[in-house]
Design a protein around this motif. Structure first.
Motif, PDB file in Angstrom:
ATOM      1  N   ASP A 196     -10.500  11.872 -17.863  1.00 58.36           N
ATOM      2  CA  ASP A 196      -9.782  12.821 -18.544  1.00 58.36           C
ATOM      3  C   ASP A 196     -10.787  13.911 -19.658  1.00 58.36           C
ATOM      4  OD1 ASP A 196     -10.756  11.025 -20.562  1.00 58.36           O
ATOM      5  OD2 ASP A 196      -8.728  10.621 -21.393  1.00 58.36           O
ATOM      6  N   ASP A 212     -14.386   7.978 -18.190  1.00 55.37           N
ATOM      7  CA  ASP A 212     -12.936   8.407 -18.059  1.00 55.37           C
ATOM      8  C   ASP A 212     -12.709   9.683 -17.162  1.00 55.37           C
ATOM      9  OD1 ASP A 212     -12.300   6.023 -19.161  1.00 55.37           O
ATOM     10  OD2 ASP A 212     -11.937   6.864 -21.143  1.00 55.37           O
ATOM     11  N   LYS A 238      -2.870   7.307 -20.809  1.00 58.27           N
ATOM     12  CA  LYS A 238      -2.211   6.393 -19.916  1.00 58.27           C
ATOM     13  C   LYS A 238      -1.753   5.029 -20.412  1.00 58.27           C
ATOM     14  CE  LYS A 238      -2.074   9.398 -17.159  1.00 58.27           C
ATOM     15  NZ  LYS A 238      -2.653  10.607 -17.900  1.00 58.27           N
ATOM     16  N   ILE A 272      -8.905   6.578 -11.867  1.00 57.86           N
ATOM     17  CA  ILE A 272      -7.792   7.832 -12.107  1.00 57.86           C
ATOM     18  C   ILE A 272      -6.421   7.428 -11.816  1.00 57.86           C
ATOM     19  CG2 ILE A 272      -7.216   9.884 -10.875  1.00 57.86           C
ATOM     20  CD1 ILE A 272     -10.099  10.322 -10.204  1.00 57.86           C
ATOM     21  N   TYR A 273      -5.732   7.577 -12.770  1.00 54.03           N
ATOM     22  CA  TYR A 273      -4.291   7.262 -12.699  1.00 54.03           C
ATOM     23  C   TYR A 273      -3.440   8.369 -13.339  1.00 54.03           C
ATOM     24  CZ  TYR A 273       0.040   4.619 -13.352  1.00 54.03           C
ATOM     25  OH  TYR A 273       1.289   4.124 -13.454  1.00 54.03           O
ATOM     26  N   ARG A 326      -8.720  14.810 -24.827  1.00 56.49           N
ATOM     27  CA  ARG A 326      -8.096  14.689 -23.655  1.00 56.49           C
ATOM     28  C   ARG A 326      -7.867  16.252 -23.085  1.00 56.49           C
ATOM     29  NH1 ARG A 326      -5.326  12.341 -19.641  1.00 56.49           N
ATOM     30  NH2 ARG A 326      -5.625  10.233 -19.704  1.00 56.49           N
ATOM     31  N   GLN A 355      -6.951  -0.023 -15.217  1.00 59.33           N
ATOM     32  CA  GLN A 355      -8.059   0.610 -15.186  1.00 59.33           C
ATOM     33  C   GLN A 355      -9.325  -0.322 -14.866  1.00 59.33           C
ATOM     34  OE1 GLN A 355      -8.781   1.991 -19.179  1.00 59.33           O
ATOM     35  NE2 GLN A 355     -10.769   2.825 -19.025  1.00 59.33           N
ATOM     36  N   GLU A 375      -3.660  11.697 -13.261  1.00 56.44           N
ATOM     37  CA  GLU A 375      -4.677  12.606 -13.937  1.00 56.44           C
ATOM     38  C   GLU A 375      -4.488  13.885 -13.147  1.00 56.44           C
ATOM     39  OE1 GLU A 375      -5.652  11.925 -16.729  1.00 56.44           O
ATOM     40  OE2 GLU A 375      -6.334   9.932 -16.967  1.00 56.44           O
ATOM     41  N   ASN A 406      -0.677   0.481  -8.729  1.00 56.27           N
ATOM     42  CA  ASN A 406      -1.409   0.445  -9.943  1.00 56.27           C
ATOM     43  C   ASN A 406      -2.052  -1.057 -10.468  1.00 56.27           C
ATOM     44  OD1 ASN A 406      -0.739   0.426 -13.541  1.00 56.27           O
ATOM     45  ND2 ASN A 406      -2.222   1.797 -12.663  1.00 56.27           N
TER      46      ASN A 406
HETATM   47  N1  UDP Z   1      -6.554   4.623 -15.882  1.00 50.71           N
HETATM   48  C1  UDP Z   1      -6.354   3.634 -14.833  1.00 50.71           C
HETATM   49  N2  UDP Z   1      -5.367   3.021 -14.624  1.00 50.71           N
HETATM   50  C2  UDP Z   1      -4.392   2.567 -15.785  1.00 50.71           C
HETATM   51  C3  UDP Z   1      -4.721   3.423 -17.000  1.00 50.71           C
HETATM   52  C4  UDP Z   1      -5.579   4.337 -17.095  1.00 50.71           C
HETATM   53  O1  UDP Z   1      -7.308   3.890 -13.849  1.00 50.71           O
HETATM   54  O2  UDP Z   1      -3.602   1.753 -15.364  1.00 50.71           O
HETATM   55  C5  UDP Z   1      -7.573   5.348 -16.239  1.00 50.71           C
HETATM   56  C6  UDP Z   1      -7.185   6.925 -16.622  1.00 50.71           C
HETATM   57  O3  UDP Z   1      -6.990   7.542 -15.627  1.00 50.71           O
HETATM   58  C7  UDP Z   1      -8.408   7.398 -17.392  1.00 50.71           C
HETATM   59  C8  UDP Z   1      -9.047   6.260 -18.143  1.00 50.71           C
HETATM   60  O4  UDP Z   1      -8.472   4.839 -17.224  1.00 50.71           O
HETATM   61  O5  UDP Z   1      -9.442   7.812 -16.516  1.00 50.71           O
HETATM   62  C9  UDP Z   1      -8.832   5.833 -19.468  1.00 50.71           C
HETATM   63  O6  UDP Z   1      -7.319   6.003 -19.653  1.00 50.71           O
HETATM   64  P1  UDP Z   1      -6.788   6.907 -20.819  1.00 50.71           P
HETATM   65  O7  UDP Z   1      -7.731   8.220 -21.042  1.00 50.71           O
HETATM   66  O8  UDP Z   1      -5.314   7.321 -20.579  1.00 50.71           O
HETATM   67  O9  UDP Z   1      -7.026   5.914 -21.951  1.00 50.71           O
HETATM   68  P2  UDP Z   1      -7.297   6.442 -23.611  1.00 50.71           P
HETATM   69  O10 UDP Z   1      -8.292   7.404 -23.556  1.00 50.71           O
HETATM   70  O11 UDP Z   1      -5.997   6.913 -24.066  1.00 50.71           O
HETATM   71  O12 UDP Z   1      -7.530   5.001 -24.347  1.00 50.71           O
END
Ligand code: UDP
Ligand code: MG
Length: 316
Positions: free
Chosen positions: A102, A100, A211, A12-13, A205, A80, A15, A77
């Motif tokens: 989101d 994820d 992120k 979780i970042y 989302r 992910q 969120e 941070n």
């Molecule tokens: N996330 C994280 N650290 C980071 C970037 C993302 O923990 O530095 C988490 C984010 O909260 C989410 C998951 O990784 O639960 C996927 O991120 P995101 O949905 O933004 O990626 P996308 O779906 O756009 O590829």
């Protein structure tokens, strides 16, 4: 210690906007799964150094459901995949599922992964039936999946889908891997005896925004490519050899021509453009070398890759 059959791991970042919606769907889905299959689960959520109020929402949620919830709060941070690893290191389940935060990966789909695990597969990756992201992301990821398929020995349908299920031995192996630049789905594949893929839904989302700005996305894909293939470097040796061969031939040709017809300054611009193109290629090659060397450097420094602020869990 309570036996746990299933660990769910969610990074979780920032969120905060969507966490309540996540809980509202996640807990009922997991409770239903647990009672249908007669298993115990734990939900490990890792806050990856968020700067919004995700950590306090998580603390509150821990108080709501301390029986199944475990929270890890990272100080800064870490990315992910590193956040997921921080979670993996504390999982107790014989099966571990990532998704994820989101709601792009519907929690109701977890049963599909578990069904495959029961069939005897030890690593089940989801692939998104219809991806709900921007057109750019969809096409880019299609191309990147194809490149990875050709240049590495990692075979999976959808490397970007984080709805995945791992057996205990695979998670243990990942926990013992000391790599600094992690790409968990690919690393898991290396340790899998019987991997497979299963089709899953993908939603838009629920709240907040991605992120992954473009720069972070590029970094991540370099992690994947440099972590699992030397092909990009080898490509440059090949290109180097080919260029050397062609220029030698061109030199011989020009030398003979000069002896027969004398000096000749025509076609200077063609020569320039060709030189600049080659220069571009050389610079890109050097940059690529830098990508590998930078990662080697970080690996040699072997700094701790994440820093834990607090762990919330019930003692048992
Ligand atoms: N996330 C994280 N650290 C980071 C970037 C993302 O923990 O530095 C988490 C984010 O909260 C989410 C998951 O990784 O639960 C996927 O991120 P995101 O949905 O933004 O990626 P996308 O779906 O756009 O590829
Ligand atoms: Mg997402």
């Amino acid at each position: 210690m309570k036996t746990v059959d299933l660990s769910i791991v969610i990074p979780i970042y920032n969120e905060a906007a969507g966490l309540q919606a996540l809980f509202a769907r996640l807990y009922p889905a997991l409770d239903k799964l647990a009672s249908d299959l007669n298993i115990h689960y734990e939900l490990i959520m890792i806050d990856d150094g968020s700067r919004d109020n995700s950590p306090s929402i998580l603390r509150e949620q821990f108080n709501q459901r301390p029986d199944v919830t475990r929270i890890i709060l990272l100080a800064v941070n870490a990315g992910q995949h590193m956040a997921i690893k921080a979670g993996f290191e504390r999982t107790r389940g014989s099966i571990v599922v990532t998704l994820d935060a989101d709601l792009q990966n519907p929690p109701e789909e977890i049963y599909k992964l578990l069904a495959k695990m029961r069939e005897g597969y030890d690593y089940v990756g989801g692939y998104r039936r219809e991806r709900n992201d921007t057109a750019f992301r969809k096409y880019a990821s299609r191309i990147l999946n194809r490149i990875r398929e050709r240049t590495t020995r990692i075979h999976m349908r959808d490397q970007g889908c984080m709805l995945r299920s791992y057996s205990r031995p695979i998670v243990d192996a990942i926990n013992h891997s000391n790599e600094v630049n992690l790409y968990i789905p690919a690393l898991a594949f290396i340790y899998a005896r019987r991997p497979t893929d299963v089709e899953v839904e993908h939603e838009e989302r629920a709240a907040g925004e991605s992120k992954y700005p473009l720069s972070k996305l590029i970094r991540l894909n370099f992690d994947l490519m440099t972590g699992f293939s030397l092909m990009p470097l080898q490509f440059f040796s090949m290109l180097g050899m080919a260029t050397a061969g062609i220029s030698t031939a061109a030199f011989i040709f020009l030398a003979i021509r000069r002896m027969l017809y004398g000096a000749d300054a025509d076609g200077v611009f063609t020569l320039f453009s060709f030189t600049f193109m080659l220069l571009g290629v050389v610079l890109f090659g050097m940059g690529l070398l830098g990508e590998y060397i930078g990662r080697i450097y970080q690996q040699v420094q072997s700094r701790p890759r994440y820093l834990i602020n607090a762990v919330l869990e019930q003692l048992d």
